[in-house]
Design a protein around this motif. Structure first.
Motif, PDB file in Angstrom:
ATOM      1  N   ALA A 184      -2.744   7.357  -9.665  1.00 37.79           N
ATOM      2  CA  ALA A 184      -1.568   7.097 -10.505  1.00 37.79           C
ATOM      3  C   ALA A 184      -1.883   6.138 -11.649  1.00 37.79           C
ATOM      4  CB  ALA A 184      -0.440   6.526  -9.653  1.00 37.79           C
ATOM      5  N   GLU A 185      -1.153   6.290 -12.741  1.00 42.02           N
ATOM      6  CA  GLU A 185      -1.185   5.318 -13.825  1.00 42.02           C
ATOM      7  C   GLU A 185      -0.292   4.139 -13.428  1.00 42.02           C
ATOM      8  OE1 GLU A 185      -2.973   5.427 -16.573  1.00 42.02           O
ATOM      9  OE2 GLU A 185      -3.835   7.373 -16.034  1.00 42.02           O
ATOM     10  N   LEU A 231       4.351  13.219  -4.864  1.00 42.91           N
ATOM     11  CA  LEU A 231       4.924  12.057  -4.189  1.00 42.91           C
ATOM     12  C   LEU A 231       4.148  10.774  -4.454  1.00 42.91           C
ATOM     13  CD1 LEU A 231       5.911  13.591  -0.732  1.00 42.91           C
ATOM     14  CD2 LEU A 231       7.458  12.724  -2.487  1.00 42.91           C
ATOM     15  N   MET A 232       2.821  10.854  -4.523  1.00 43.56           N
ATOM     16  CA  MET A 232       2.036   9.646  -4.715  1.00 43.56           C
ATOM     17  C   MET A 232       2.270   9.064  -6.108  1.00 43.56           C
ATOM     18  SD  MET A 232       0.109   7.340  -3.496  1.00 43.56           S
ATOM     19  CE  MET A 232      -0.366   8.057  -1.930  1.00 43.56           C
ATOM     20  N   VAL A 233       2.234   9.895  -7.119  1.00 44.70           N
ATOM     21  CA  VAL A 233       2.457   9.412  -8.481  1.00 44.70           C
ATOM     22  C   VAL A 233       3.871   8.856  -8.619  1.00 44.70           C
ATOM     23  CG1 VAL A 233       2.667  10.101 -10.892  1.00 44.70           C
ATOM     24  CG2 VAL A 233       0.712  10.893  -9.524  1.00 44.70           C
ATOM     25  N   LEU A 274       7.248   1.987  -7.115  1.00 51.20           N
ATOM     26  CA  LEU A 274       6.787   0.702  -6.580  1.00 51.20           C
ATOM     27  C   LEU A 274       6.545  -0.305  -7.698  1.00 51.20           C
ATOM     28  CD1 LEU A 274       5.754  -0.944  -4.097  1.00 51.20           C
ATOM     29  CD2 LEU A 274       3.472  -0.062  -4.655  1.00 51.20           C
ATOM     30  N   LEU A 275       5.782   0.095  -8.717  1.00 51.33           N
ATOM     31  CA  LEU A 275       5.459  -0.815  -9.813  1.00 51.33           C
ATOM     32  C   LEU A 275       6.702  -1.152 -10.640  1.00 51.33           C
ATOM     33  CD1 LEU A 275       2.659  -2.019 -10.457  1.00 51.33           C
ATOM     34  CD2 LEU A 275       2.585  -0.052  -8.924  1.00 51.33           C
ATOM     35  N   GLY A 276       7.579  -0.170 -10.827  1.00 56.35           N
ATOM     36  CA  GLY A 276       8.797  -0.432 -11.572  1.00 56.35           C
ATOM     37  C   GLY A 276       9.675  -1.451 -10.863  1.00 56.35           C
ATOM     38  N   LEU A 328       0.834  -1.204   0.000  1.00 58.25           N
ATOM     39  CA  LEU A 328       0.000   0.000   0.000  1.00 58.25           C
ATOM     40  C   LEU A 328       0.866   1.251   0.000  1.00 58.25           C
ATOM     41  CD1 LEU A 328      -2.559  -1.001   2.795  1.00 58.25           C
ATOM     42  CD2 LEU A 328      -2.878  -1.216   0.327  1.00 58.25           C
ATOM     43  N   LEU A 329       0.420   2.285  -0.706  1.00 57.92           N
ATOM     44  CA  LEU A 329       0.996   3.622  -0.609  1.00 57.92           C
ATOM     45  C   LEU A 329      -0.070   4.538  -0.024  1.00 57.92           C
ATOM     46  CD1 LEU A 329       2.930   3.894  -3.991  1.00 57.92           C
ATOM     47  CD2 LEU A 329       3.892   3.556  -1.702  1.00 57.92           C
TER      48      LEU A 329
END
Length: 390
Positions: free
Chosen positions: A363-364, A329-331, A337-339, A7-8
């Motif tokens: 985020a995308e 910061l969230m994006v 995280l996904l990377g 989670l973020l």
């Protein structure tokens, strides 16, 4: 099978989990100071939500040192006097092999994690064995008086006498009172009882300390308060102080080992299914309560990634070994995280992964297949639970 929850969650001005001097907890990670929320704080916040997410009161537990007082209160309701009830409750715990606090015998020696029905079961035991327990309570009271009169008595010797080794029948009674096979939070977070390892429970869930994805500096709020009844010809504040705070975007990680959960719950498939859903929903909703009345940092997670796998576990905190420094910061944190997840997946392979489900408010989610994206929290939870039944 394992469920991993990543989670973020960004909190504005807050002091959710304080250290010994009242400041928000921190940790140094990647050479930079980060905000931190302890795993214990997050677990407690989740535990308090289990009943909201489908579990019955009798299926959750309580962590306490106050079994004596609770049991005595129930015995009083059944007609016993206060003094008798307290003494017998203390003697019952000692007879069961559980130590009392040396300085405050109204408390157990350490926090006990028990089911909500433990108090009534302990009271029943007291009633059944009332005479010998009352006799022991009277003897303990006399010994305490003698100890007060004899200040030279060896405290260590007294400690040794305060614990007994239960016989087989009493151990069976203790096992019934401490039974956690239908207590979901004990099954999830485990239990250690130093006096008898037979009552220990291995945790089915592991929870990491949350850390900020970026560097933080704790700040403080200088505040004043004015007396509402202060005369109009007087000025100035009647209270002055400071409150520490920070503002941070946190990475949170927890996992759930379903095989261990099944073992802890004795294979009850219905309870296990409801426990799994409660764990997932409660950890998504968990927000520590520190300073919330004055700061109201009640923000939900904005990026959620859940992995269902047969074995192995990946904490993705190293996605933030280099602190995020982007203004959004969230994006930026979601992208990191996904990377990181995709790089690890490519390197180690995903043969053991049953499902990946991700969702984000803002985020995308680049790098994931279309079938791994969920449009809402409800859809994410549904897909994860379906994957555990595959």
């Amino acid at each position: 099978m394992i469920i991993e929850l990543h989670l973020l969650q960004s909190f504005p001005v807050s002091n959710l989990n304080r250290d010994d001097v009242g400041q928000p907890k921190t940790a140094t990670f990647g050479g930079q100071l980060r905000g931190r929320i302890s795993s214990q704080s997050l677990k407690r916040s989740a535990r308090l939500l289990f009943q909201r997410h489908g579990l019955e009161a009798g299926e959750t537990g309580v962590r306490t040192k106050r079994l004596v007082a609770s049991t005595a209160a129930l015995l009083e309701e059944r007609g016993r006097t206060h003094t008798e009830a307290v003494g017998v409750a203390q003697s019952a715990l000692v007879a069961l092999g559980l130590g009392l606090d040396k300085r405050r015998p109204a408390l157990t020696e350490y926090l006990l994690f028990v089911g909500n029905d433990a108090v009534s079961l302990l009271a029943d035991y007291c009633e059944r064995d009332w005479s010998p327990l009352a006799a022991d309570a009277a003897a303990r009271a006399r010994a305490a008086e003698k100890k007060k009169a004899d200040s030279s008595k060896d405290d260590l010797t007294e400690d040794k006498k305060s614990k007994v080794k239960p016989d087989k029948a009493t151990l069976e009674e203790a096992a019934r009172i401490l039974d956690a096979s239908r207590v979901v939070d004990v099954a999830l977070f485990g239990r250690m009882i130093a006096d008898n390892k037979d009552f220990n429970v291995n945790a089915a869930s592991q929870v990491a300390h949350a850390i900020s994805t970026h560097a933080v500096v704790n700040e403080y709020d200088y505040y004043t308060a004015v007396d509402d009844l202060q005369p109009s010809d007087e000025s100035g504040a009647d209270m002055i102080g400071t409150v520490d705070f920070n503002a941070a975007c946190y990475y949170r990680y927890a996992n759930l080992h379903l095989d261990q959960l099944s073992h802890n719950l004795r294979g009850d498939t219905d309870l296990m299914a409801r426990a799994t859903r409660a764990w997932l929903d409660a950890f998504i909703d968990a927000v520590p309560s520190g300073k919330q009345n004055s700061m109201a940092a009640l923000t939900p997670p904005e990026t959620l990634l859940v992995v269902v796998r047969d074995s192995g576990a990946w904490n993705l905190a190293n996605a933030f070994l280099k602190p995020v420094s982007d203004s959004d910061l969230m994006v930026a944190s979601s992208r990191a995280l996904l990377g990181h997840f995709n790089r690890i997946r490519r390197f180690y392979g995903d043969d053991g992964i049953r499902a990946v489900v991700a969702a984000s408010v803002t985020a995308e989610l680049d790098g994931l297949a279309e079938g791994e994206l969920a449009p809402s929290r409800h859809e994410l939870v549904s897909r994860v639970l379906a994957a555990t039944k595959a």
